[in-house]
Design a protein around this motif. Structure first.
Motif, short mmCIF file in Angstrom:
data_model
loop_
_atom_site.label_atom_id
_atom_site.label_comp_id
_atom_site.label_asym_id
_atom_site.label_seq_id
_atom_site.Cartn_x
_atom_site.Cartn_y
_atom_site.Cartn_z
N PRO A 77 62.65 22.49 -22.42
CA PRO A 77 62.61 21.05 -22.70
C PRO A 77 61.25 20.45 -22.33
CG PRO A 77 64.51 21.62 -21.34
CD PRO A 77 63.66 22.83 -21.42
N VAL A 78 60.81 19.51 -23.17
CA VAL A 78 59.52 18.85 -22.95
C VAL A 78 59.71 17.33 -23.02
CG1 VAL A 78 57.18 18.49 -23.83
CG2 VAL A 78 58.20 20.78 -23.89
N LEU A 79 59.24 16.67 -21.97
CA LEU A 79 59.20 15.21 -21.92
C LEU A 79 57.75 14.79 -22.05
CD1 LEU A 79 60.45 12.37 -21.12
CD2 LEU A 79 59.83 12.97 -18.78
N MET A 80 57.45 13.98 -23.04
CA MET A 80 56.12 13.40 -23.18
C MET A 80 56.09 12.13 -22.35
SD MET A 80 54.74 15.59 -25.24
CE MET A 80 53.15 14.79 -25.46
N LEU A 81 55.09 12.03 -21.46
CA LEU A 81 54.90 10.85 -20.62
C LEU A 81 53.47 10.39 -20.86
CD1 LEU A 81 55.91 8.93 -18.39
CD2 LEU A 81 54.99 10.57 -16.72
N THR A 82 53.32 9.31 -21.61
CA THR A 82 51.99 8.98 -22.11
C THR A 82 51.77 7.48 -22.26
OG1 THR A 82 50.45 9.42 -23.92
CG2 THR A 82 52.78 9.29 -24.49
N ASN A 99 61.45 16.63 -26.58
CA ASN A 99 62.86 16.32 -26.36
C ASN A 99 63.06 14.88 -25.93
OD1 ASN A 99 62.39 19.36 -25.41
ND2 ASN A 99 64.36 19.16 -26.41
N ASP A 100 62.03 14.28 -25.33
CA ASP A 100 62.10 12.89 -24.91
C ASP A 100 60.68 12.34 -24.83
OD1 ASP A 100 63.15 10.47 -24.10
OD2 ASP A 100 64.00 11.21 -22.22
N VAL A 115 64.81 13.18 -16.64
CA VAL A 115 64.61 14.60 -16.35
C VAL A 115 65.96 15.26 -16.08
CG1 VAL A 115 63.72 16.20 -14.60
CG2 VAL A 115 62.21 14.47 -15.61
N GLN A 116 66.80 14.62 -15.28
CA GLN A 116 68.13 15.17 -15.00
C GLN A 116 68.94 15.34 -16.29
OE1 GLN A 116 69.53 12.23 -12.21
NE2 GLN A 116 68.73 13.35 -10.44
#
Length: 131
Positions: A77-82, A99-100, A115-116
């Motif tokens: 899983p990959v979360l983009m935080l930008t 994924n998010d 994240v959870q």
């Protein structure tokens, strides 16, 4: 506890993310560029990756593309935080396989919650019978 890799070139943002996730019980590695992050992901196989779009050497979208094109990494899983806030930026990230997507500035509690959710969904997907 999950192993999480963060790729973030802003030292303060990276520390906020790292500290929030460590406080939630996760093991966290923080890298400041996409190239190093991709190398660590290939060697350590984390449970989740958090990527900034704008980084030196290899931007977050290119790291994401490399991960999705790799049979060994494609399911992480990959979360983009930008800081990229445009609708087209969000669309491109999802198209590349995110994924998010969270926009900066962000609430660390919301980050931990998302994240959870991603980790729980990934675990349940792995347990689901394949057809």
């Amino acid at each position: 506890m999950a192993r999480i890799i963060i790729a973030e070139d802003d030292e303060i943002v990276g520390e906020v993310v790292r500290d929030a996730l460590i406080a939630d019980g996760h093991g966290v590695g923080l890298l400041t560029n996409g190239k190093d992050a991709l190398n660590v992901v290939k060697k350590r196989m984390p449970d989740l990756v958090i990527l900034d779009c704008n980084m030196p050497d290899l931007n977050g979208l290119l790291v994401l593309r490399e991960m999705r094109n790799s049979p060994a990494l494609c399911d992480i899983p990959v979360l983009m935080l930008t800081g990229r806030r445009g609708a087209s930026d969000v669309d491109i990230a999802y198209y590349e396989g995110a994924n998010d997507y969270m926009k900066k500035p962000f609430d660390p509690d919301e980050l931990v919650f998302r994240v959870q959710e991603l980790l729980e969904k990934h675990r349940s997907d792995k347990l689901a019978p394949r057809r």
